[in-house]
Design a protein around this motif. Sequence first.
Motif, PDB file in Angstrom:
ATOM      1  N   VAL A 105       0.849  -1.193   0.000  1.00  0.00           N
ATOM      2  CA  VAL A 105       0.000   0.000   0.000  1.00  0.00           C
ATOM      3  C   VAL A 105       0.882   1.238   0.000  1.00  0.00           C
ATOM      4  O   VAL A 105       1.881   1.282   0.726  1.00  0.00           O
ATOM      5  CB  VAL A 105      -0.894   0.030   1.261  1.00  0.00           C
ATOM      6  CG1 VAL A 105      -1.646   1.347   1.370  1.00  0.00           C
ATOM      7  CG2 VAL A 105      -1.862  -1.126   1.255  1.00  0.00           C
ATOM      8  N   GLU A 106       0.526   2.221  -0.824  1.00  0.00           N
ATOM      9  CA  GLU A 106       1.247   3.503  -0.832  1.00  0.00           C
ATOM     10  C   GLU A 106       0.421   4.537  -0.083  1.00  0.00           C
ATOM     11  O   GLU A 106      -0.769   4.692  -0.362  1.00  0.00           O
ATOM     12  CB  GLU A 106       1.451   3.952  -2.284  1.00  0.00           C
ATOM     13  CG  GLU A 106       2.066   5.342  -2.402  1.00  0.00           C
ATOM     14  CD  GLU A 106       2.101   5.860  -3.833  1.00  0.00           C
ATOM     15  OE1 GLU A 106       2.521   5.125  -4.740  1.00  0.00           O
ATOM     16  OE2 GLU A 106       1.688   7.016  -4.043  1.00  0.00           O
ATOM     17  N   ALA A 114      -9.776   5.127   0.831  1.00  0.00           N
ATOM     18  CA  ALA A 114      -9.795   4.252  -0.339  1.00  0.00           C
ATOM     19  C   ALA A 114      -8.427   3.592  -0.469  1.00  0.00           C
ATOM     20  O   ALA A 114      -7.679   3.850  -1.395  1.00  0.00           O
ATOM     21  CB  ALA A 114     -10.129   5.065  -1.584  1.00  0.00           C
ATOM     22  N   MET A 115      -8.127   2.752   0.499  1.00  0.00           N
ATOM     23  CA  MET A 115      -6.807   2.129   0.523  1.00  0.00           C
ATOM     24  C   MET A 115      -6.678   1.111  -0.617  1.00  0.00           C
ATOM     25  O   MET A 115      -7.451   0.158  -0.691  1.00  0.00           O
ATOM     26  CB  MET A 115      -6.606   1.449   1.878  1.00  0.00           C
ATOM     27  CG  MET A 115      -5.166   1.298   2.277  1.00  0.00           C
ATOM     28  SD  MET A 115      -5.008   0.339   3.791  1.00  0.00           S
ATOM     29  CE  MET A 115      -5.087   1.602   5.030  1.00  0.00           C
ATOM     30  N   GLU A 116      -5.723   1.358  -1.490  1.00  0.00           N
ATOM     31  CA  GLU A 116      -5.535   0.461  -2.640  1.00  0.00           C
ATOM     32  C   GLU A 116      -4.353  -0.471  -2.380  1.00  0.00           C
ATOM     33  O   GLU A 116      -3.265  -0.009  -2.057  1.00  0.00           O
ATOM     34  CB  GLU A 116      -5.277   1.274  -3.914  1.00  0.00           C
ATOM     35  CG  GLU A 116      -5.181   0.387  -5.142  1.00  0.00           C
ATOM     36  CD  GLU A 116      -4.782   1.161  -6.390  1.00  0.00           C
ATOM     37  OE1 GLU A 116      -5.664   1.409  -7.219  1.00  0.00           O
ATOM     38  OE2 GLU A 116      -3.600   1.519  -6.515  1.00  0.00           O
ATOM     39  N   ILE A 117      -4.601  -1.763  -2.521  1.00  0.00           N
ATOM     40  CA  ILE A 117      -3.551  -2.750  -2.270  1.00  0.00           C
ATOM     41  C   ILE A 117      -3.091  -3.350  -3.595  1.00  0.00           C
ATOM     42  O   ILE A 117      -3.904  -3.876  -4.365  1.00  0.00           O
ATOM     43  CB  ILE A 117      -4.074  -3.864  -1.338  1.00  0.00           C
ATOM     44  CG1 ILE A 117      -4.411  -3.248   0.033  1.00  0.00           C
ATOM     45  CG2 ILE A 117      -3.048  -4.988  -1.197  1.00  0.00           C
ATOM     46  CD1 ILE A 117      -5.224  -4.132   0.929  1.00  0.00           C
ATOM     47  N   VAL A 118      -1.792  -3.252  -3.839  1.00  0.00           N
ATOM     48  CA  VAL A 118      -1.221  -3.933  -5.006  1.00  0.00           C
ATOM     49  C   VAL A 118      -0.881  -5.347  -4.534  1.00  0.00           C
ATOM     50  O   VAL A 118      -0.053  -5.528  -3.644  1.00  0.00           O
ATOM     51  CB  VAL A 118       0.037  -3.220  -5.522  1.00  0.00           C
ATOM     52  CG1 VAL A 118       0.619  -3.966  -6.716  1.00  0.00           C
ATOM     53  CG2 VAL A 118      -0.287  -1.784  -5.902  1.00  0.00           C
ATOM     54  N   PRO A 119      -1.550  -6.359  -5.072  1.00  0.00           N
ATOM     55  CA  PRO A 119      -1.438  -7.694  -4.476  1.00  0.00           C
ATOM     56  C   PRO A 119      -0.113  -8.408  -4.775  1.00  0.00           C
ATOM     57  O   PRO A 119       0.448  -8.268  -5.850  1.00  0.00           O
ATOM     58  CB  PRO A 119      -2.597  -8.447  -5.122  1.00  0.00           C
ATOM     59  CG  PRO A 119      -2.805  -7.777  -6.437  1.00  0.00           C
ATOM     60  CD  PRO A 119      -2.457  -6.339  -6.227  1.00  0.00           C
TER      61      PRO A 119
END
Lengths: 214, 284
Positions: A185-186, A196-201
């Motif tokens: 997560v950035e 809106a936490m975006e997770i790069v899997p």
Amino acid sequence: MKEKIKYIALFLLVVVVAYNSVYFKKLDEVKAGNTSFNAAKYAKEFWAKKLTPALGKAIETGQLLSVLKTDKDKAFKDYSHALGIGNIKYFLVKGRGIVQSVDENQVVVNVESDFEKPEVFIATEYVFGNAVRDASGTIDINEFANSMDFNNVSAEINKVIREQVIPPFRSKVKKGDIVEFSGAVELNKEHLSVNAMEIVPVSLKIIDNTLITN
Amino acid sequence: MAIVVSTLNNPWFVFLAEKAQAKAKELGYESKVFDSQNNTSLETDHFENAMASGYDAILFNPTDADGSIVNVKNATAAGVPVFCMDREVNSSTAATSQILSDSYSGCVAIAKYFVETLNKKGKYVEILGMVGDNNTWNRSKGFHSVVDYYPGLKMVAQQSADFDRNKAMEVLESILQAHPDIDAVFCGNDAMAMGAYQALVAAGKADKIKVFGFDGAEDVVKSIQDGKIMATGMQFPEVMAQTAATFADEYFKGKRDFPQRMPVAVELVKKDNIENYAAYGKKE
């Protein structure tokens, strides 16, 4: 006659020397980076030897959110990594939750946690940038001859995610599935937004699909 | 401290030089700014002058990632530490340390926004900076590492305008003759973005074609507020200049173990977060 042969030999010599002296290459090929560095190979080794072991230290997403709310500085100090100076930091996170929707660019998951229960967005379309490379804190920019080689590592890591991590998950995941995930997560420390936490899997697993609601 | 800067014909580099000079003064050192005018030969003269004049450190913004290496090596061999600011040289041993904007990551963020804004389809033009500068290619590669995944986005032209506003205007005017139906322009810096915008205004297309820049320059920050430019990558020249001057101070005091490269994060600036930013960095 001898004179003619001499000139022909001289001409051929000049042609051979000129041919072997001048090379034409596209400018962007020359500037694309150090060709002796194999970013794909480096990314593969990084994944196996550094990233996978580091996942054991990933913080649970709900717990991270809880620490961010109570003590932002501590959260960034204890759990984030970045290779340089600035507000952008990366976290290695893990979690489990129920899929709320499968959208064009992301899978929305309601996290199950003993701490906070955020809604997170698992990126399935926009898998770009340095989040996964930098979140583990196990890579050193000074190992690289120039920043292009270093950036190519990110591109190769993201390629692995796009080609190997996401497709088997994306093809099966449905609303209501219980999923386990880990990823990066950035977050911007100065202008923090966790809505809106975006997770790069890095890893994705469907645990149970018996809770299908439709 | 000698402050050798690639060009003072661009306000961004003027700001960088001024901030380096201010930090040097704050730390108690004398300094002088040298303008290389984007000319490696002139840069070499500046290095020779700086060493002959007895400057103890060089805060350096190179003109060419490869062509500037020899200048750096000559200085460090003579015992004068060199701290690169913003632009790098292609060597991990030449400079004492290099404090660099993370241009690649900044352009990845811009490109994601570019793809979203254009809804994954359209024709676009890329205007590159100086071809000898790594930042040019780091920005371009960062941008293409995202955009090239979308076959609906077609680059109809890619040309260099040397980071120069007037050249960018001329380049885009020329491109528009052949490709009047483009949807967006991505520029490797803000000066070129402003030049591109000028060309679009002249062609009567400013409200149809989206312009994206990189730097966080004053006129672009204002233009984002006004809805003229879509986005930029905010760099932090003050952070880079201050870090370079501080490193030089630490060097004089005996420190030697500096990181060879110190990236400085770049942040995406667009209309919905513009209130957090001012020119060349955050709002105080």
